[in-house]
Design a protein around this motif. Structure first.
Motif, PDB file in Angstrom:
ATOM      1  N   VAL B  32       0.859  -1.185   0.000  1.00 58.02           N
ATOM      2  CA  VAL B  32       0.000   0.000   0.000  1.00 58.02           C
ATOM      3  C   VAL B  32       0.893   1.231   0.000  1.00 58.02           C
ATOM      4  N   VAL B  33       0.619   2.162  -0.916  1.00 59.78           N
ATOM      5  CA  VAL B  33       1.373   3.415  -0.928  1.00 59.78           C
ATOM      6  C   VAL B  33       0.407   4.577  -0.787  1.00 59.78           C
ATOM      7  N   GLY B  34       0.899   5.685  -0.212  1.00 62.18           N
ATOM      8  CA  GLY B  34       0.049   6.860  -0.069  1.00 62.18           C
ATOM      9  C   GLY B  34       0.643   7.859   0.897  1.00 62.18           C
ATOM     10  N   TYR B  35      -0.074   8.940   1.016  1.00 61.56           N
ATOM     11  CA  TYR B  35       0.287  10.024   1.930  1.00 61.56           C
ATOM     12  C   TYR B  35       0.144   9.496   3.365  1.00 61.56           C
ATOM     13  N   ILE B  36       1.057   9.937   4.229  1.00 66.68           N
ATOM     14  CA  ILE B  36       1.198   9.368   5.582  1.00 66.68           C
ATOM     15  C   ILE B  36      -0.139   9.177   6.321  1.00 66.68           C
ATOM     16  N   PRO B  37      -0.984  10.218   6.443  1.00 68.79           N
ATOM     17  CA  PRO B  37      -2.215  10.017   7.239  1.00 68.79           C
ATOM     18  C   PRO B  37      -3.204   9.040   6.614  1.00 68.79           C
ATOM     19  N   TYR B  38      -3.130   8.862   5.298  1.00 58.95           N
ATOM     20  CA  TYR B  38      -4.056   7.923   4.666  1.00 58.95           C
ATOM     21  C   TYR B  38      -3.558   6.489   4.829  1.00 58.95           C
ATOM     22  N   VAL B  39      -2.254   6.289   4.679  1.00 57.06           N
ATOM     23  CA  VAL B  39      -1.699   4.941   4.893  1.00 57.06           C
ATOM     24  C   VAL B  39      -1.913   4.515   6.349  1.00 57.06           C
ATOM     25  N   ALA B  40      -1.906   5.508   7.260  1.00 51.05           N
ATOM     26  CA  ALA B  40      -2.121   5.185   8.685  1.00 51.05           C
ATOM     27  C   ALA B  40      -3.511   4.608   8.929  1.00 51.05           C
ATOM     28  N   ARG B  41      -4.425   4.807   7.997  1.00 51.26           N
ATOM     29  CA  ARG B  41      -5.781   4.260   8.156  1.00 51.26           C
ATOM     30  C   ARG B  41      -5.876   2.787   7.744  1.00 51.26           C
ATOM     31  N   VAL B  42      -4.806   2.248   7.150  1.00 55.88           N
ATOM     32  CA  VAL B  42      -4.823   0.849   6.691  1.00 55.88           C
ATOM     33  C   VAL B  42      -4.245  -0.040   7.789  1.00 55.88           C
ATOM     34  N   ALA B  43      -4.972  -1.089   8.158  1.00 54.05           N
ATOM     35  CA  ALA B  43      -4.521  -1.987   9.224  1.00 54.05           C
ATOM     36  C   ALA B  43      -3.296  -2.780   8.763  1.00 54.05           C
ATOM     37  N   GLU B  44      -2.306  -2.884   9.636  1.00 58.56           N
ATOM     38  CA  GLU B  44      -1.136  -3.709   9.322  1.00 58.56           C
ATOM     39  C   GLU B  44      -1.524  -5.190   9.363  1.00 58.56           C
ATOM     40  N   ARG B  45      -0.885  -5.977   8.516  1.00 56.35           N
ATOM     41  CA  ARG B  45      -1.061  -7.429   8.578  1.00 56.35           C
ATOM     42  C   ARG B  45       0.144  -8.100   7.928  1.00 56.35           C
ATOM     43  N   GLY B  47       2.349  -9.982   5.401  1.00 57.28           N
ATOM     44  CA  GLY B  47       2.273 -10.038   3.941  1.00 57.28           C
ATOM     45  C   GLY B  47       1.949  -8.710   3.290  1.00 57.28           C
ATOM     46  N   LEU B  48       1.709  -7.691   4.091  1.00 57.04           N
ATOM     47  CA  LEU B  48       1.387  -6.373   3.539  1.00 57.04           C
ATOM     48  C   LEU B  48       2.456  -5.367   3.961  1.00 57.04           C
ATOM     49  N   THR B  49       3.053  -4.705   2.970  1.00 58.13           N
ATOM     50  CA  THR B  49       4.044  -3.669   3.264  1.00 58.13           C
ATOM     51  C   THR B  49       3.414  -2.302   3.051  1.00 58.13           C
ATOM     52  N   LEU B  50       3.513  -1.448   4.058  1.00 51.05           N
ATOM     53  CA  LEU B  50       2.956  -0.095   3.966  1.00 51.05           C
ATOM     54  C   LEU B  50       4.073   0.880   3.607  1.00 51.05           C
ATOM     55  N   HIS B  51       3.844   1.685   2.572  1.00 54.82           N
ATOM     56  CA  HIS B  51       4.830   2.670   2.123  1.00 54.82           C
ATOM     57  C   HIS B  51       4.197   4.051   2.254  1.00 54.82           C
ATOM     58  N   ALA B  52       4.438   4.727   3.369  1.00 59.43           N
ATOM     59  CA  ALA B  52       3.849   6.053   3.586  1.00 59.43           C
ATOM     60  C   ALA B  52       4.843   7.122   3.141  1.00 59.43           C
ATOM     61  N   SER B  53       4.359   8.114   2.424  1.00 66.35           N
ATOM     62  CA  SER B  53       5.244   9.189   1.992  1.00 66.35           C
ATOM     63  C   SER B  53       4.576  10.537   2.237  1.00 66.35           C
ATOM     64  N   ASP B  54       5.398  11.581   2.156  1.00 64.05           N
ATOM     65  CA  ASP B  54       4.912  12.913   2.516  1.00 64.05           C
ATOM     66  C   ASP B  54       4.104  13.516   1.369  1.00 64.05           C
ATOM     67  N   ASN B  55       3.494  14.625   1.658  1.00 64.88           N
ATOM     68  CA  ASN B  55       2.739  15.389   0.681  1.00 64.88           C
ATOM     69  C   ASN B  55       3.653  15.881  -0.443  1.00 64.88           C
ATOM     70  N   ARG B  56       3.066  16.191  -1.610  1.00 66.43           N
ATOM     71  CA  ARG B  56       3.782  16.796  -2.734  1.00 66.43           C
ATOM     72  C   ARG B  56       4.800  15.879  -3.392  1.00 66.43           C
ATOM     73  N   VAL B  57       4.756  14.589  -3.140  1.00 64.44           N
ATOM     74  CA  VAL B  57       5.628  13.647  -3.860  1.00 64.44           C
ATOM     75  C   VAL B  57       4.737  12.671  -4.619  1.00 64.44           C
ATOM     76  N   GLU B  58       3.624  13.160  -5.141  1.00 63.00           N
ATOM     77  CA  GLU B  58       2.627  12.286  -5.764  1.00 63.00           C
ATOM     78  C   GLU B  58       3.189  11.532  -6.968  1.00 63.00           C
ATOM     79  N   ILE B  59       4.054  12.184  -7.754  1.00 61.91           N
ATOM     80  CA  ILE B  59       4.586  11.498  -8.940  1.00 61.91           C
ATOM     81  C   ILE B  59       5.595  10.414  -8.540  1.00 61.91           C
ATOM     82  N   ASP B  60       6.480  10.711  -7.599  1.00 66.69           N
ATOM     83  CA  ASP B  60       7.414   9.684  -7.098  1.00 66.69           C
ATOM     84  C   ASP B  60       6.641   8.475  -6.567  1.00 66.69           C
TER      85      ASP B  60
END
Lengths: 250, 250
Positions: B32-45, B47-60
């Motif tokens: 799962v990739v996304g802006y930090i506060p949105y990735v924080a809404r996804v439950a960890e489990r 087999g799932l890797t969470l990739h949270a990144s900051d605002n304004r890096v939407e293309i990266d």
């Protein structure tokens, strides 16, 4: 009195697009009211009475829902899509405003749903990814002159545009005029998307341009989306992706 | 290759507004990739890797998602609200269009969500119950002159208007100018709704008029909705209901 009215959006057709909030309201309801094809989407169960009614009786249906709630029933008013977008929420509030004063004390809430333009946009890519407007092309409840004015100003503002109720058997001429107006205001290469019965087994997505579009590409089950001047396609196998970039240069 | 990218909308905040389609995509995802506060809404489990990144890096972030899918991963890109409305869908398609040709063969889809304006509208009543537009007030990606032009034309078209990103610490002046423009174009009694953090425990709904509104009523978590000339309130205990009638006279 423990009755309530929840005005709920069932989304565009696929049950996987119904929010848990709406599912829970339906599970708690004693009565469901709505237009026949939408009520048909609600599963029958013991303790639940389904009240299906025809089109164009939105105020009668709203009064019925409010009256039942005043009698203590738990009533869900179903719309397709989102109830706040050209659907039952405004009708219920019209009925509430004109109804008996005690209706104002009722618990009445709106449960949002996936509206047709966002489901259609998702299936095509992201044509509404920048500023956009939503216009109901039916002139049953407003003068055609207002629709024409909004179309011209929206084109001049370079909004992407989503059209609800583009065409029906009783109003075949409105969408003809809409295409004429848009051809006066926009480039012939402007993208126009016809998304029919999105998320159902009958789904059809057709991507065209203002130069090539014909009125027959739309019917009452079609959502029409006109791109802004920036909307573009990405070619690939199958349907191209249609999207509006986030960036607009000076 | 069995990788995919699903660009999914988490809705405005309350998990009861997340569609089953999105829940299923998250259950099948490897990443799962996304802006930090949105990735924080996804439950960890497992087999799932969470990739949270900051605002304004939407293309990266989009390139990362597409690259992982090309490597066979099942990637969900999360947005709040609907991903097609001022959110990640357009960014992913920008990255896809400019990226390696093989990315065009990837399975990339958009899963709609409840966008902020429809959640806000639902909480207030049905202010978007008639024709309306949605404008992003941030001038990070477009010139302010275009925003001003759209505001004036939208007011002249008598659209209800929903404003995303009305105000931030780095852009305090845009919403000041927006209110000035609207006061030039509309009646001072025009209704304006400030809906903050809708569907979360911090939710605040404030109903005002153009005459009384101040810039401080909005922040980055606020959805602002300006009514059309027809939008009205129904007084009752608690907040009034705000709605736009379906009918417009000649």
């Amino acid at each position: 009195m423990s009755g309530w009215v929840r005005i709920a959006g069932l989304g565009p057709g696929n049950d996987a697009l119904i929010t848990p909030e709406v599912t829970e309201a339906l599970a708690e309801a004693t009565d469901v009211v709505g237009y026949i094809p939408y009520v048909a989407r609600v599963a029958e169960r013991e303790g639940l009475t389904l009240h299906a009614s025809d089109n164009r009786v939105e105020i009668d249906r709203s009064q019925h829902a409010l009256q039942m709630a005043a009698e203590g029933k738990r009533v869900v008013v179903v719309s397709s899509g989102d109830p706040g977008v050209f659907a039952m929420a405004a009708a219920v509030f019209e009925a509430l405003e004109k109804g008996p004063a005690e209706w104002r004390d009722l618990e009445v809430s709106v449960l949002p749903g996936i509206t047709a333009m966002l489901a259609a946009s998702a299936r095509a890519g992201a044509p509404l990814g920048h500023d956009f407007c939503a216009i109901n092309l039916s002139d049953n409840l407003k003068p055609w002159a207002l629709i024409e004015k909004r179309l011209r100003l929206a084109a001049q503002a370079d909004f992407a545009m989503a059209f609800y109720n583009p065409r029906s058997k009783s109003r075949p001429e409105g969408f003809v005029k809409t295409l004429e107006i848009l051809r006066q205001e926009c480039d012939p290469e402007r993208l126009i998307l016809f998304a029919r019965a999105v998320s159902t087994p009958e789904e059809e997505i057709h991507i065209s341009t203002l130069a090539e579009a014909t009125p027959e590409m739309a019917d009452m089950r079609t959502m029409v989306i006109v791109g802004s001047s920036r909307t573009r396609t990405i070619e690939r196998n199958g349907n191209p992706i249609v999207y509006t970039p986030r960036f607009t240069p000076e």
